[in-house]
Design an enzyme around this catalytic site. Structure first.
Site, PDB file in Angstrom:
ATOM      1  N   ASP A 197       1.273  -6.936  -7.184  1.00  0.00           N
ATOM      2  CA  ASP A 197       1.147  -5.592  -6.322  1.00  0.00           C
ATOM      3  C   ASP A 197       2.294  -4.921  -6.214  1.00  0.00           C
ATOM      4  O   ASP A 197       3.388  -5.343  -5.847  1.00  0.00           O
ATOM      5  CB  ASP A 197       0.722  -6.290  -4.864  1.00  0.00           C
ATOM      6  CG  ASP A 197      -0.245  -5.147  -3.938  1.00  0.00           C
ATOM      7  OD1 ASP A 197      -0.106  -3.959  -4.648  1.00  0.00           O
ATOM      8  OD2 ASP A 197      -0.644  -5.415  -3.234  1.00  0.00           O
ATOM      9  N   ASP A 208      -0.410   2.815  -4.731  1.00  0.00           N
ATOM     10  CA  ASP A 208      -0.576   1.373  -4.456  1.00  0.00           C
ATOM     11  C   ASP A 208      -1.737   0.781  -5.509  1.00  0.00           C
ATOM     12  O   ASP A 208      -2.669   1.341  -5.375  1.00  0.00           O
ATOM     13  CB  ASP A 208      -1.277   1.144  -2.905  1.00  0.00           C
ATOM     14  CG  ASP A 208      -1.035  -0.476  -2.398  1.00  0.00           C
ATOM     15  OD1 ASP A 208      -0.859  -1.058  -3.541  1.00  0.00           O
ATOM     16  OD2 ASP A 208      -1.517  -0.528  -1.454  1.00  0.00           O
ATOM     17  N   HIS A 277      -7.671   0.375   2.156  1.00  0.00           N
ATOM     18  CA  HIS A 277      -7.023   0.961   3.167  1.00  0.00           C
ATOM     19  C   HIS A 277      -6.829   2.477   2.849  1.00  0.00           C
ATOM     20  O   HIS A 277      -6.559   2.819   1.677  1.00  0.00           O
ATOM     21  CB  HIS A 277      -5.896   0.556   3.693  1.00  0.00           C
ATOM     22  CG  HIS A 277      -4.822  -0.048   2.727  1.00  0.00           C
ATOM     23  ND1 HIS A 277      -3.845   1.058   2.174  1.00  0.00           N
ATOM     24  CD2 HIS A 277      -4.787  -0.978   1.997  1.00  0.00           C
ATOM     25  CE1 HIS A 277      -3.310   0.502   1.181  1.00  0.00           C
ATOM     26  NE2 HIS A 277      -3.594  -0.776   1.003  1.00  0.00           N
ATOM     27  N   HIS A 285      -0.293   1.545   4.665  1.00  0.00           N
ATOM     28  CA  HIS A 285      -1.692   1.412   5.394  1.00  0.00           C
ATOM     29  C   HIS A 285      -2.048   2.317   6.594  1.00  0.00           C
ATOM     30  O   HIS A 285      -1.397   2.400   7.531  1.00  0.00           O
ATOM     31  CB  HIS A 285      -1.742  -0.090   5.955  1.00  0.00           C
ATOM     32  CG  HIS A 285      -1.568  -1.136   5.103  1.00  0.00           C
ATOM     33  ND1 HIS A 285      -2.772  -1.991   4.863  1.00  0.00           N
ATOM     34  CD2 HIS A 285      -0.955  -1.521   4.091  1.00  0.00           C
ATOM     35  CE1 HIS A 285      -2.531  -2.779   3.793  1.00  0.00           C
ATOM     36  NE2 HIS A 285      -1.256  -2.601   3.511  1.00  0.00           N
ATOM     37  N   GLU A 310      -8.903  -1.943  -2.862  1.00  0.00           N
ATOM     38  CA  GLU A 310      -8.666  -3.108  -3.327  1.00  0.00           C
ATOM     39  C   GLU A 310      -9.300  -4.361  -2.917  1.00  0.00           C
ATOM     40  O   GLU A 310      -9.931  -4.428  -1.925  1.00  0.00           O
ATOM     41  CB  GLU A 310      -7.235  -3.442  -2.971  1.00  0.00           C
ATOM     42  CG  GLU A 310      -6.750  -3.706  -1.326  1.00  0.00           C
ATOM     43  CD  GLU A 310      -5.592  -4.038  -1.024  1.00  0.00           C
ATOM     44  OE1 GLU A 310      -4.854  -4.906  -1.761  1.00  0.00           O
ATOM     45  OE2 GLU A 310      -5.073  -3.449  -0.197  1.00  0.00           O
ATOM     46  N   GLU A 405      -6.755  -3.465  -7.633  1.00  0.00           N
ATOM     47  CA  GLU A 405      -6.408  -2.335  -6.666  1.00  0.00           C
ATOM     48  C   GLU A 405      -6.217  -1.102  -7.538  1.00  0.00           C
ATOM     49  O   GLU A 405      -5.272  -1.151  -8.531  1.00  0.00           O
ATOM     50  CB  GLU A 405      -5.401  -2.647  -5.805  1.00  0.00           C
ATOM     51  CG  GLU A 405      -4.986  -1.658  -4.840  1.00  0.00           C
ATOM     52  CD  GLU A 405      -4.128  -2.086  -3.911  1.00  0.00           C
ATOM     53  OE1 GLU A 405      -3.965  -1.560  -2.669  1.00  0.00           O
ATOM     54  OE2 GLU A 405      -3.207  -2.746  -4.074  1.00  0.00           O
TER      55      GLU A 405
END
Length: 424
Positions: A197, A208, A277, A285, A310, A405
């Protein structure tokens, strides 16, 4: 170039004709003729020196070339474009909406470029990492390989550009929030399933995106399930899409897969207490969560928002609990002003504010910033509600988990999967 025999359209055009023995080219009439040239020979032409072609700059291996050198015009590749579906399909063809997007894009252009800049850094570094990572490497070595690449390619510059959060390298039944602390001797094994990640930001615009590596093909169906579930979440996302309904679609896709391990079949489950998110400026987030199971959440996605879609799949119970030594932390975005009596806590908070702001960090990053013997002060900041800790998240012992993700941008006419690449 004008074809032979055509008349020039204006005085600036030049007619090019081959010279004939004994004749002068019509555009050379006013030039002196070489008096000593032998009869029947024209004036000798000077040989042109071959021009050297500029070698196009390419990314190095490992990645160390700053992206601004590869894209000197400051324009970075657009992500994958997907049309909105169902009730929003009209947005793609509507002249009015396209006009409004063009007008809005003039204001949003800088934001789009920052996001695409971060996305291209992510693609280049992660693709190098996918080629490089092999069993037998330590978690610390893998993390540093990725993070050194991000810092170099994004051309790290304080809080203007850099790593958005610690590189996650969670193994097996650990689904998320593990990165090695100093002294960690964990080594990647051939039977391990590792979630990678990575977060990159440019001017606080965060990309992200995550993928999973498994060198044992036993778990290929698990990876296929999670990748397909993430793609479903992306497809179902859009302006006015309800978050609970997106979760239902993700769950349906995820749980249509199963994995056979040593002759026993395990259904793939969505991890119910994890979610995607929204992403906000300097805040990985955001306020909205995108579930990966069916819920009654009627909250809608809105135009202009950015989301991390994700999904996590598991061969275990499909729920995680936090446990073990913590590595991930972040200063709470709207943390209360609390008077700190510990001088060490005040000093550490200054370091956090200076180096990370509201972006997540890990203990290795504090080591790199020159902090020592800071654990007591760090725990005090957590206890005071100024910093939040994120311990590793674990499913049942013996189970395997996977993650994929992508970051998406909800533009007025289409959604842009900014982090999409040839790899996933």
């Amino acid at each position: 170039m004008v074809a032979m025999g055509d008349e020039p359209k204006d005085k600036g055009d030049v007619i090019l004709q081959p010279a004939v023995d004994g004749e002068e080219n019509s555009d050379k009439e006013d030039e002196p003729v070489d008096a000593v040239a032998p009869a029947g020979e024209g004036k000798k032409k000077k040989k042109k020196k071959p021009t050297k072609k500029k070698k196009k700059l390419a990314q190095s291996d490992p990645p160390r070339v700053g992206l601004s050198k590869l894209f000197p015009n400051g324009h970075y590749p657009e992500g994958e474009l997907q049309d909105y579906k169902d009730d929003n399909a009209w947005r793609t063809t509507s002249e009015e909406t396209r006009y409004l997007e063009r007008m809005a894009h003039e204001d949003a252009e800088e934001t789009y470029e920052h996001i695409r800049h971060a996305a291209e850094v992510h693609r280049q570094v992660r693709q190098a990492a996918r080629r490089y990572i092999r069993p037998g490497m330590s978690m610390t070595h893998i993390a540093e390989y990725i993070e050194d690449g991000v810092r170099a390619v994004v051309e790290e510059n304080g809080l203007q550009a850099g790593i958005a959060f610690p590189t996650g390298l969670s193994l097996n039944n650990c689904a998320a929030h593990y990165t090695p602390n100093a002294g960690d001797k964990t080594v990647l094994g051939e039977k391990d399933v590792m979630k990678v990640d990575i977060g990159v930001h440019v001017q606080g615009r965060i990309v992200d995106s995550a993928f999973t590596l498994a060198f044992d093909h036993t778990y290929d169906p698990l990876l296929d399930a999670v990748r397909a579930a993430t793609d479903t979440g992306i497809r179902e996302s859009g302006i006015d899409a309800r978050l609970g309904e997106i979760g239902a679609a993700i769950q349906e896709t995820m749980e249509s897969y199963e994995v056979e391990v040593d002759g026993k079949v395990y259904p793939v489950k969505s991890i119910a207490n994890l979610s995607g998110h929204s992403i906000e400026l300097y805040r990985t987030h955001g306020a909205k969560s995108v579930p990966m199971v069916r819920t009654n959440d009627q909250t809608k996605m809105e135009e202009g928002e950015c989301f991390a879609i994700e999904t996590f799949g598991s061969t275990g119970r499909g729920r995680v609990v936090d446990n073990g030594e913590c590595s991930h932390y972040s200063r709470i975005f709207d943390a209360p002003r609390v008077p700190l009596r510990l001088t060490s806590a005040k000093s550490l908070l200054n370091t956090i504010n200076k180096n990370f702001g509201s972006l997540a960090f890990c203990r290795r990053y504090l080591d790199r910033a020159g902090e020592t013997k800071y654990l007591f002060a760090l725990n005090h900041l957590v206890a005071q509600g100024i910093v939040r800790d994120y311990p590793p998240l674990w499913d049942a012992r013996g189970s395997m988990t996977a993650q994929f993700e992508h970051t998406i941008l909800l533009r007025p006419t289409r959604k842009e999967v900014v982090s999409r690449g040839d790899d996933y």
